[in-house]
Design an enzyme around this catalytic site. Structure first.
Site, PDB file in Angstrom:
ATOM      1  N   PHE A   1     -11.570  -4.390  -5.148  1.00  0.00           N
ATOM      2  CA  PHE A   1     -11.455  -5.219  -3.938  1.00  0.00           C
ATOM      3  C   PHE A   1     -10.811  -4.380  -2.821  1.00  0.00           C
ATOM      4  CE2 PHE A   1     -10.803  -7.764  -7.787  1.00  0.00           C
ATOM      5  CZ  PHE A   1     -11.795  -8.718  -7.698  1.00  0.00           C
TER       6      PHE A   1
ATOM      7  N   ASN B   1     -19.753  -5.941  -7.620  1.00  0.00           N
ATOM      8  CA  ASN B   1     -18.880  -7.067  -7.953  1.00  0.00           C
ATOM      9  C   ASN B   1     -17.832  -6.564  -8.951  1.00  0.00           C
ATOM     10  OD1 ASN B   1     -17.812  -9.307  -9.445  1.00  0.00           O
ATOM     11  ND2 ASN B   1     -19.465 -10.558  -8.602  1.00  0.00           N
TER      12      ASN B   1
ATOM     13  N   ARG C   1       0.844  -1.206   0.000  1.00  0.00           N
ATOM     14  CA  ARG C   1       0.000   0.000   0.000  1.00  0.00           C
ATOM     15  C   ARG C   1       0.875   1.251   0.000  1.00  0.00           C
ATOM     16  NH1 ARG C   1      -3.857  -3.280   3.474  1.00  0.00           N
ATOM     17  NH2 ARG C   1      -2.698  -2.694   5.326  1.00  0.00           N
TER      18      ARG C   1
ATOM     19  N   ASP D   1     -16.021  -2.767  -3.599  1.00  0.00           N
ATOM     20  CA  ASP D   1     -15.993  -4.030  -2.850  1.00  0.00           C
ATOM     21  C   ASP D   1     -17.430  -4.542  -2.745  1.00  0.00           C
ATOM     22  OD1 ASP D   1     -13.587  -5.263  -0.881  1.00  0.00           O
ATOM     23  OD2 ASP D   1     -15.618  -5.937  -0.360  1.00  0.00           O
TER      24      ASP D   1
ATOM     25  N   CYS E   1      -3.003 -13.592  -3.713  1.00  0.00           N
ATOM     26  CA  CYS E   1      -2.637 -14.115  -2.396  1.00  0.00           C
ATOM     27  C   CYS E   1      -2.890 -15.619  -2.314  1.00  0.00           C
ATOM     28  CB  CYS E   1      -3.395 -13.375  -1.289  1.00  0.00           C
ATOM     29  SG  CYS E   1      -5.177 -13.446  -1.474  1.00  0.00           S
TER      30      CYS E   1
ATOM     31  N   ASP F   1      -6.768  -6.424  -6.029  1.00  0.00           N
ATOM     32  CA  ASP F   1      -6.324  -7.195  -4.858  1.00  0.00           C
ATOM     33  C   ASP F   1      -7.446  -8.156  -4.444  1.00  0.00           C
ATOM     34  OD1 ASP F   1      -4.992  -8.147  -2.657  1.00  0.00           O
ATOM     35  OD2 ASP F   1      -5.385  -6.391  -1.392  1.00  0.00           O
TER      36      ASP F   1
HETATM   37  C1  LIG Z   1      -7.607  -9.301  -0.231  1.00  0.00           C
HETATM   38  S1  LIG Z   1      -9.004  -8.362   0.284  1.00  0.00           S
HETATM   39  C2  LIG Z   1      -8.564  -6.740  -0.186  1.00  0.00           C
HETATM   40  C3  LIG Z   1      -7.681  -6.035   0.809  1.00  0.00           C
HETATM   41  C4  LIG Z   1      -7.482  -4.559   0.556  1.00  0.00           C
HETATM   42  N1  LIG Z   1      -6.933  -4.304  -0.758  1.00  0.00           N
HETATM   43  C5  LIG Z   1      -6.595  -3.933   1.618  1.00  0.00           C
HETATM   44  O1  LIG Z   1      -5.464  -3.525   1.305  1.00  0.00           O
HETATM   45  O2  LIG Z   1      -7.013  -3.840   2.777  1.00  0.00           O
HETATM   46  C6  LIG Z   1     -10.237  -8.849  -0.857  1.00  0.00           C
HETATM   47  C7  LIG Z   1     -11.556  -8.084  -0.794  1.00  0.00           C
HETATM   48  O3  LIG Z   1     -12.349  -8.472  -1.923  1.00  0.00           O
HETATM   49  C8  LIG Z   1     -13.704  -8.413  -1.565  1.00  0.00           C
HETATM   50  N2  LIG Z   1     -14.408  -9.214  -2.602  1.00  0.00           N
HETATM   51  C9  LIG Z   1     -14.461 -10.552  -2.743  1.00  0.00           C
HETATM   52  N3  LIG Z   1     -15.054 -10.887  -3.912  1.00  0.00           N
HETATM   53  C10 LIG Z   1     -15.364  -9.714  -4.535  1.00  0.00           C
HETATM   54  C11 LIG Z   1     -15.943  -9.381  -5.795  1.00  0.00           C
HETATM   55  N4  LIG Z   1     -16.313 -10.336  -6.665  1.00  0.00           N
HETATM   56  N5  LIG Z   1     -16.082  -8.091  -6.113  1.00  0.00           N
HETATM   57  C12 LIG Z   1     -15.703  -7.112  -5.241  1.00  0.00           C
HETATM   58  N6  LIG Z   1     -15.132  -7.362  -4.045  1.00  0.00           N
HETATM   59  C13 LIG Z   1     -14.964  -8.647  -3.707  1.00  0.00           C
HETATM   60  C14 LIG Z   1     -13.750  -8.901  -0.143  1.00  0.00           C
HETATM   61  O4  LIG Z   1     -14.898  -8.383   0.522  1.00  0.00           O
HETATM   62  C15 LIG Z   1     -12.441  -8.311   0.406  1.00  0.00           C
HETATM   63  O5  LIG Z   1     -12.704  -7.076   1.025  1.00  0.00           O
END
Ligand SMILES: C[S@@+](CC[C@H](N)C(=O)[O-])C[C@H]1O[C@@H](n2cnc3c(N)ncnc32)[C@H](O)[C@@H]1O
Length: 383
Positions: free
Chosen positions: A218, A266, A203, A239, A327, A287
């Site tokens: 995300f 999404n 970040r 998100d 990840c 991410d």
């Molecule tokens: C790895 S985390 C992201 C962490 C963030 N970038 C950070 O630095 O704190 C993945 C995120 O993707 C979201 N998520 C999962 N599937 C998704 C989708 N299809 N579209 C949007 N968000 C999604 C989850 O709610 C979660 O918050």
């Protein structure tokens, strides 16, 4: 505990795990006990945590025969903390103990300001929980110690999912300073132990590339968006989690940015529509959550990464940056590079590799334990 020759070979190769198939005799070992490891000729190889149910039957604690008592745990925790003093300066949130990486297999301790969050992910470490909480209290005098053992992996150990405050005050939301950005984490209800601390350094690195119109896919509670907002004209952060976005809005207020729009959507659908509508961005962050939780999902995970990256590359302006992450442990760095390269070819975009990054240094990677390296973060420039 008697190991097969193959089990001994794994330890000799520097790994800390011995699988059930490499245990020749476990008779008499209690679930979660600390056991001495011997080969068939009664040669001693170390001491480990024993699990009676997981495929990972043994997790090595030490290769010698020292007493594995409270002092041993306190020394390992102290060594982990000393390393964080060196490499996590400037942030009040970081991983204080990274399990295998810090010689305490299956123990996670995350620091969020004056609160600590603990996960004990094996039978053996779960038995040591009272001693660990005691040591953490004595050494760090935290405002609270929270348990986030509400994780599915505990089922493999036949341990219940549970969470709550183990010591100190009742806490939920904790505000920390992460390299100059104020972030509120919900340590009781947030994802993981409250946040994705493994992305902390990425970040920060991303700040160099935030300009013009930024898209943070995300976003969770806005980790990348908040770091990119200072130099960007505008940031759109997306998100699916309404709870995460609620905290993201609070984070925006805490930092006083007015140029971030949060959207519950999404990201796959959004990117498809953005590509279709010929929207353009100068920086895109991807991410996503892990696509390959098992090795058998590798092919579909690579298709998912390719699709996401293809869409992102297509909507970037020339000279724009793509910060793209994976990840999934089962997707190796070369697999990930391959998927993104394939996306670049299909998008007819020439791409420069600006940085090849990984998880923050507090999420320790052990050279001989590949499972400790899981996060890939590529910073790419589209020409
Ligand atoms: C790895 S985390 C992201 C962490 C963030 N970038 C950070 O630095 O704190 C993945 C995120 O993707 C979201 N998520 C999962 N599937 C998704 C989708 N299809 N579209 C949007 N968000 C999604 C989850 O709610 C979660 O918050």
């Amino acid at each position: 505990m008697t190991l097969s020759a193959h089990g001994v070979d794994r330890l000799l190769a520097g790994h800390l795990w011995v699988y059930r198939s490499d245990v020749a005799d476990a008779s008499g070992a209690e679930p979660g006990a600390i056991v001495g490891l011997y080969d068939r000729r009664r040669r001693f190889w170390g001491q480990a945590l024993y699990s009676s149910t997981s495929q990972i039957a043994l997790r090595l604690l030490t290769r010698d025969n020292r007493p594995l008592d409270r002092q041993f745990l306190a020394e390992r925790i102290a060594a982990a903390a000393a390393y964080r003093d060196q490499i996590a300066r400037g942030s009040e949130a970081y991983r204080l103990v990274a399990a295998e990486g810090d010689g305490l297999p299956s123990l996670i301790v995350d620091r969020y300001g004056d609160c600590l969050v603990v996960q004990t992910l094996s039978q053996g470490m779960d038995r040591l929980k009272p001693a660990i909480v005691d040591i953490l209290q004595e050494r760090f005098s935290p405002r609270a110690i929270v348990e986030r053992n509400d994780v599915a992996v505990r089922a493999l150990e036949e341990l219940p999912e549970q969470k709550g405050v183990l010591a100190g005050e009742a806490v939920s939301e904790v505000v920390v300073d992460e390299h100059g950005v104020r972030i509120a984490y919900d340590v009781l209800n947030g994802q993981k132990t409250g946040g994705f601390l493994d992305q902390r350094e990425n970040r920060c690195a991303a700040r160099d590339y935030g300009r013009g119109q930024v898209l943070d896919c995300f976003t969770y509670t806005g980790g990348f968006a908040l770091n990119l907002a200072a130099r960007a004209e505008s940031v759109l952060a997306i998100d699916t989690s309404a709870d995460a976005l609620r905290l993201a809005r609070r984070n925006q207020e805490l930092n006083g940015w007015s140029n971030i729009e949060w959207r519950e959507a999404n990201c796959f659908d959004f990117l498809k529509a953005a590509d279709h509508d010929a929207q353009r961005y100068d920086t895109v962050v991807l991410d996503p959550p892990p696509f390959a939780r098992q090795k058998s999902n590798l092919a579909s995970a690579l298709r998912g990464y390719k699709e996401l990256n293809l869409r992102a590359l297509k909507i970037l302006n020339p000279g724009g940056f793509l910060i793209t992450c994976s990840c999934s442990f089962h997707v190796g760095e070369s697999d990930f590079l391959g998927a993104v390269a394939s996306a670049a070819l299909d998008a007819h975009r020439a791409v420069q590799v600006v940085e090849r990054r990984t998880q923050a240094r507090d999420h320790v990677i052990l050279l001989t334990v590949p499972e400790t390296h899981y996060l890939k973060c590529l910073i790419l420039r589209v020409v």
